[in-house]
Design a protein around this motif. Structure first.
Motif, PDB file in Angstrom:
ATOM      1  N   ASN A   1       0.832  -1.199   0.000  1.00 45.68           N
ATOM      2  CA  ASN A   1       0.000   0.000   0.000  1.00 45.68           C
ATOM      3  C   ASN A   1       0.869   1.251   0.000  1.00 45.68           C
ATOM      4  OD1 ASN A   1      -2.228   1.620   0.091  1.00 45.68           O
ATOM      5  ND2 ASN A   1      -2.950   0.939   2.080  1.00 45.68           N
TER       6      ASN A   1
ATOM      7  N   LEU B   1       1.799   7.769   1.763  1.00 46.22           N
ATOM      8  CA  LEU B   1       0.468   7.202   1.987  1.00 46.22           C
ATOM      9  C   LEU B   1      -0.283   8.142   2.925  1.00 46.22           C
ATOM     10  CD1 LEU B   1      -1.404   4.666   1.572  1.00 46.22           C
ATOM     11  CD2 LEU B   1      -0.515   3.871   3.758  1.00 46.22           C
TER      12      LEU B   1
ATOM     13  N   ARG C   1      -9.710   7.246   4.037  1.00 48.64           N
ATOM     14  CA  ARG C   1      -8.870   6.569   3.058  1.00 48.64           C
ATOM     15  C   ARG C   1      -7.638   5.981   3.744  1.00 48.64           C
ATOM     16  NH1 ARG C   1      -6.380   9.663  -0.233  1.00 48.64           N
ATOM     17  NH2 ARG C   1      -7.002  11.724   0.491  1.00 48.64           N
ATOM     18  N   ASN C   2      -7.340   4.726   3.412  1.00 49.86           N
ATOM     19  CA  ASN C   2      -6.127   4.035   3.854  1.00 49.86           C
ATOM     20  C   ASN C   2      -6.103   3.728   5.348  1.00 49.86           C
ATOM     21  OD1 ASN C   2      -5.067   4.231   1.183  1.00 49.86           O
ATOM     22  ND2 ASN C   2      -4.394   6.315   1.622  1.00 49.86           N
TER      23      ASN C   2
END
Length: 441
Positions: free
Chosen positions: A163, A169, A175-176
């Motif tokens: 990821n 990130l 999100r995530n």
């Protein structure tokens, strides 16, 4: 020096003045076979005349010769190949009347891929010929081969972070990440490029020394703060199972750390430091995790709404087990409804629309048969037109006072939220300790 086999001589494995003959294979293509984990080479040994008897000669891997030549600078750009990556048969066979014998050298792709683009060298010694044949001296053959003649790019296995590997990130706006009782869960993951085979272990580390450089370069905002070791948990050691290409790796940030840094951005670099098999992808071996607490913090909005139910406890909403106990933020109290028939709903109405993305349900103290089993959650902007946001069937609470969280996807903020309970676990009494609505950023 030569082999003696009565009148037969073993020619290719000869030594000149005590130095091994270098056999440069060049483009080795014929006789090479590959599996998902190995490359097999066929090596021939020629006789000067047909063998008068069938016999065997022992084969011995000789890494000392290779290491000595490497130390003396005589490998001409080749690198010693490790014995751990080499499998050799015990003997080479010569049939009656044969003029040559063939044996296989099996090389581990796990080791071979580490040398991709380089020449590799290994040495094989012939010894102890059978059937009365005599060896006048030790005979060693140095095999040099270009790794690109053995492997294609698609044969190389690369291990990387799944990821966001190699970049930033961003953990924000749902999100995530996911939210659990442990805090903010950030799935990173490990990926393998190439045909999977045996299991392998991966170790990772968290670093902060690059954060200031990223701030200075404008990649991270000025209010970024590097996470310290006591502010997160990381799966620093994990195993990717056999015949799989993915493995889980997760980082957890406690919610207390998120709440304490609402005006900051939290950042840390996570990198793969070691793998027991395969190569670490240099471009995707790391990721910069940037958490935006302002856009992660969730809010329990249950207390902001006006609460009601379709049918209350016999003693009314303010009774010891009345409906208000369902939203009093105390798991030690409960709402109890008698003569449950599957038509119970509980409702919260807000003055302003709320973007609810999760809710929790908590079991009460008594019999499991009273617990909720099947339900749906709906949203509305007018109290008349309803949209189903989440539906659950056969949900089980394995313990008393157990809280379970349910997330769902929506981009619409509603003023009305309704929980429709259509089934419990078979009792005429329905009970529940808590129902909470969670607003998401």
């Amino acid at each position: 020096m030569v082999w003696a086999c009565s009148e037969t001589k073993l020619e290719d494995f000869s030594l000149e003045h005590g130095a091994p003959v270098v056999v440069e294979t060049g483009n080795v293509t014929e006789g090479i076979t590959k599996s998902g984990e190995t490359v097999t080479l066929q090596v021939g040994v020629k006789l000067s005349a047909p063998a008068q008897k069938a016999f065997q000669v022992e084969l011995q891997l000789n890494p000392d010769v290779v290491n000595q030549l490497a130390a003396a600078g005589q490998l001409e750009g080749a690198l010693p190949f490790p014995p751990i990556g080499t499998t050799l048969p015990n003997v080479v066979n010569f049939e009656y009347g044969a003029t040559e014998g063939v044996f296989s050298i099996v090389l581990s792709i796990t080791e071979l891929e580490k040398f991709y683009g380089e020449k590799i060298a290994l040495a094989v010694t012939l010894a102890n010929p059978g059937k009365g044949n005599q060896l006048t001296d030790q005979v060693t053959k140095l095999i040099v081969v270009n790794s690109t003649d053995l492997l294609d790019l698609e044969d190389i296995h690369y291990v990387s972070i799944t990821n966001g590997g190699g970049g930033v990130l961003e953990v924000r706006n749902r999100r995530n990440y996911s939210i659990s009782s442990d805090g903010v869960n950030i799935p990173l993951g490990i990926s393998l490029v190439g045909q999977p085979g045996r299991f392998f272990d991966v170790k990772s580390i968290a670093k902060t020394d690059t954060i200031q450089q990223l701030i200075a370069a404008g990649i991270l905002p000025p209010n970024t703060v590097a996470l310290t070791k006591n502010q997160f948990e990381l799966d620093s050691s994990l195993r990717v199972a056999s015949n799989t290409s993915r493995g889980p790796m997760e980082m957890i940030i406690p919610m207390s750390v998120i709440n304490e840094n609402v005006n900051n951005v939290l950042a840390v670099e996570v990198a793969i430091s070691q793998t027991t098999r395969h190569l670490i992808d240099p471009e995707k071996s790391y990721v910069i995790v940037a958490i935006y607490p302002e856009f992660v913090i969730e809010t329990d909005v249950t207390g902001l709404g006006t609460f009601s139910v379709s049918r209350d406890n016999n003693g009314g909403p303010d009774n010891n087990e009345g409906s208000k106990k369902l939203v009093d933020n105390d798991i030690n109290t409960k709402f109890l409804q008698s003569n449950f028939s599957g038509d119970l709903w509980a409702q919260l109405i807000f003055d302003e629309p709320q973007l609810v993305g999760a809710y929790t349900m908590t079991s009460a103290n008594d019999a499991k048969e009273r617990d909720p089993k099947t339900w749906d959650l709906q949203g509305s902007l007018d109290g008349e037109n309803w949209v189903t946001l989440d539906r659950r069937k056969d949900e089980e609470f394995v313990g008393r006072f157990q809280t379970k969280r349910y997330d769902f996807d929506t981009n619409v903020a509603y003023t009305h939220y309704r929980l429709n309970i259509t089934e419990n676990w078979g009792n005429s009494l329905y009970q529940q300790a808590e129902w909470r609505l969670i607003r998401v950023p």
